[in-house]
Structures are given as structure tokens and as C-alpha cells.
Scaffold this motif. Sequence first.
Motif, PDB file in Angstrom:
ATOM      1  N   GLU A  87      30.873  52.593   1.233  1.00 19.19           N
ATOM      2  CA  GLU A  87      31.484  53.923   1.164  1.00 19.19           C
ATOM      3  C   GLU A  87      32.805  53.738   0.426  1.00 19.19           C
ATOM      4  OE1 GLU A  87      33.523  54.737   5.326  1.00 19.19           O
ATOM      5  OE2 GLU A  87      31.460  54.042   5.585  1.00 19.19           O
ATOM      6  N   PRO A  88      33.451  54.802   0.031  1.00 18.51           N
ATOM      7  CA  PRO A  88      34.681  54.636  -0.752  1.00 18.51           C
ATOM      8  C   PRO A  88      35.715  53.753  -0.043  1.00 18.51           C
ATOM      9  CG  PRO A  88      33.962  56.913  -0.809  1.00 18.51           C
ATOM     10  CD  PRO A  88      33.081  56.211   0.188  1.00 18.51           C
ATOM     11  N   GLY A  89      36.060  52.657  -0.688  1.00 24.38           N
ATOM     12  CA  GLY A  89      37.086  51.758  -0.185  1.00 24.38           C
ATOM     13  C   GLY A  89      36.641  50.787   0.891  1.00 24.38           C
ATOM     14  N   LEU A  90      35.355  50.812   1.265  1.00 23.86           N
ATOM     15  CA  LEU A  90      34.896  49.939   2.344  1.00 23.86           C
ATOM     16  C   LEU A  90      33.461  49.481   2.093  1.00 23.86           C
ATOM     17  CD1 LEU A  90      35.308  48.694   5.207  1.00 23.86           C
ATOM     18  CD2 LEU A  90      34.391  50.846   6.116  1.00 23.86           C
ATOM     19  N   THR A  91      33.285  48.166   2.096  1.00 25.18           N
ATOM     20  CA  THR A  91      31.942  47.582   2.059  1.00 25.18           C
ATOM     21  C   THR A  91      31.791  46.760   3.325  1.00 25.18           C
ATOM     22  OG1 THR A  91      32.078  47.426  -0.354  1.00 25.18           O
ATOM     23  CG2 THR A  91      30.330  46.165   0.734  1.00 25.18           C
ATOM     24  N   THR A  92      30.686  46.965   4.035  1.00 24.08           N
ATOM     25  CA  THR A  92      30.446  46.287   5.311  1.00 24.08           C
ATOM     26  C   THR A  92      29.120  45.553   5.261  1.00 24.08           C
ATOM     27  OG1 THR A  92      31.629  48.055   6.479  1.00 24.08           O
ATOM     28  CG2 THR A  92      30.227  46.630   7.806  1.00 24.08           C
ATOM     29  N   TRP A  93      29.136  44.324   5.775  1.00 26.34           N
ATOM     30  CA  TRP A  93      27.924  43.538   5.963  1.00 26.34           C
ATOM     31  C   TRP A  93      27.850  43.192   7.446  1.00 26.34           C
ATOM     32  CZ3 TRP A  93      31.515  42.692   2.165  1.00 26.34           C
ATOM     33  CH2 TRP A  93      31.081  42.775   0.831  1.00 26.34           C
ATOM     34  N   ARG A 111      35.024  44.386   3.395  1.00 24.52           N
ATOM     35  CA  ARG A 111      35.911  44.316   2.229  1.00 24.52           C
ATOM     36  C   ARG A 111      36.521  45.694   2.084  1.00 24.52           C
ATOM     37  NH1 ARG A 111      36.494  44.689  -3.422  1.00 24.52           N
ATOM     38  NH2 ARG A 111      37.507  42.850  -4.268  1.00 24.52           N
ATOM     39  N   ILE A 112      37.843  45.729   2.194  1.00 21.13           N
ATOM     40  CA  ILE A 112      38.566  46.998   2.174  1.00 21.13           C
ATOM     41  C   ILE A 112      39.442  47.032   0.932  1.00 21.13           C
ATOM     42  CG2 ILE A 112      40.204  48.464   3.432  1.00 21.13           C
ATOM     43  CD1 ILE A 112      39.352  46.822   5.979  1.00 21.13           C
ATOM     44  N   ALA A 186      31.872  54.364  15.400  1.00 16.47           N
ATOM     45  CA  ALA A 186      33.143  54.909  14.922  1.00 16.47           C
ATOM     46  C   ALA A 186      33.430  54.436  13.501  1.00 16.47           C
ATOM     47  CB  ALA A 186      34.271  54.519  15.862  1.00 16.47           C
ATOM     48  N   HIS A 187      33.175  53.173  13.216  1.00 14.28           N
ATOM     49  CA  HIS A 187      33.460  52.627  11.885  1.00 14.28           C
ATOM     50  C   HIS A 187      32.478  53.131  10.853  1.00 14.28           C
ATOM     51  CE1 HIS A 187      36.819  49.961  12.705  1.00 14.28           C
ATOM     52  NE2 HIS A 187      36.273  49.802  13.897  1.00 14.28           N
ATOM     53  N   ALA A 188      31.245  53.432  11.272  1.00 12.46           N
ATOM     54  CA  ALA A 188      30.244  53.935  10.335  1.00 12.46           C
ATOM     55  C   ALA A 188      30.571  55.352   9.904  1.00 12.46           C
ATOM     56  CB  ALA A 188      28.851  53.884  10.962  1.00 12.46           C
ATOM     57  N   THR A 189      31.315  56.106  10.732  1.00 14.16           N
ATOM     58  CA  THR A 189      31.614  57.498  10.389  1.00 14.16           C
ATOM     59  C   THR A 189      33.042  57.714   9.928  1.00 14.16           C
ATOM     60  OG1 THR A 189      32.193  57.986  12.692  1.00 14.16           O
ATOM     61  CG2 THR A 189      29.901  58.369  12.022  1.00 14.16           C
TER      62      THR A 189
END
Length: 190
Positions: A87-93, A111-112, A186-189
Motif C-alpha cells: 500500500e502507499p508507503g508500506l510493504t509488508t511480508w 518496509r516503510i 489494525a495494520h492491514a487497514t
Amino acid sequence: MNDVQEISDVVRQRIRGLRQARGWSLDALAARCHLSPSTLSRIETGHRRIDLDQLVALARALDTTIDHLVEPVDDADVIIRPMQHQEPGLTTWVLSRDPAQNAGRHIAKMRITAERRTGPDHQAVHPGREWFMVISGTALLHLGERQIPVATGNAAEFNTMIPHSIGAVDGPVEILTIFDQEGERAHATS
């Protein structure tokens, strides 16, 4: 080698490994599970089949479950191939497979970048605690009205009932984080 023999070998290795990890001799474990030391030795070396009642007694004595003793060994159960969520500004694995096996916790690499919206209008609140360690860059932890820089090699832990968000200072930041299922939602939204 057939599947039954492979599982039998794994069970024997796990019994011996758990016994040795606890620093117990054959005599000590044998006394705890009401087997003779020679029977236990033959079980561990493969010279005797393990009966179900012996397996139950061994699991109990070793403070584990039968499921953990007989769980098959498979490389597919070891390697995790994390899916990337962006998502904008955030990649999560997400690096953990099954939160039930991790006491409901998820482990993730994030990665922020500067594009991530943070600050008072973008803070999450949820039950639990969160922990993260900065792998590279500098994170900016917004914790209520405080702004706390967290540099490479440092970690932070906080109560997630305090409004919070994590941003980047002067370029991208990569973190390893652990949070519960409420935290994942919470972090996913956010």
C-alpha cells in the motif's frame, strides 16, 4: 524407506533430543514414564517398536504432545514464502505461517517509506502489545503525542492501547515486527 519408518525414526530422534535437552539420562526418563531403561534405550535406537501407551507416557513425561512427537518432517513445513502486501508507503511480508502455533502472534518484515501517512490522524489503537526492531534506516514511532526515533539495531515495545503509527525518517526504514491478530487487522487497514 517407507513413510511409517520415516515417522518412526523422527519420533525416536525427537524423544532422544528432548531427553538430552533436559539433561536427563535414560534412567531419569525411564523412571518418569514407568519404562525400564533398557526398553527406552531400545526404543530410541530403533530396536523396539513404540507402542501407543508408551508413546503417551513418553509425551507426558517429556511435557509435549503426541502430535509434536509424530509430526512429519517436510521441507515444505520449514520454508515460508511470504506474500508481499503493498500500500502507499508500506510493504509488508508476513513471515509466520500459523498464528495459532505462535500464541496468536504474527511476525512480519515491513518496509516503510515517506509516502506512509503517520501522525495523530493515522494512529491505530487495539488491545495488546507490539514489538519491532529496526533492520535499516530510522523509524519514527508516533506514540500518542510523542515522536520517538528508533535507529538501526534498536527495538521498541509498547502497549497498543496507546494511539500509534510507525513512519520513516530521512529515507526508507525496514523493521521486523511482532504483533497479535488484533494488531494485524489494525495494520492491514491503517
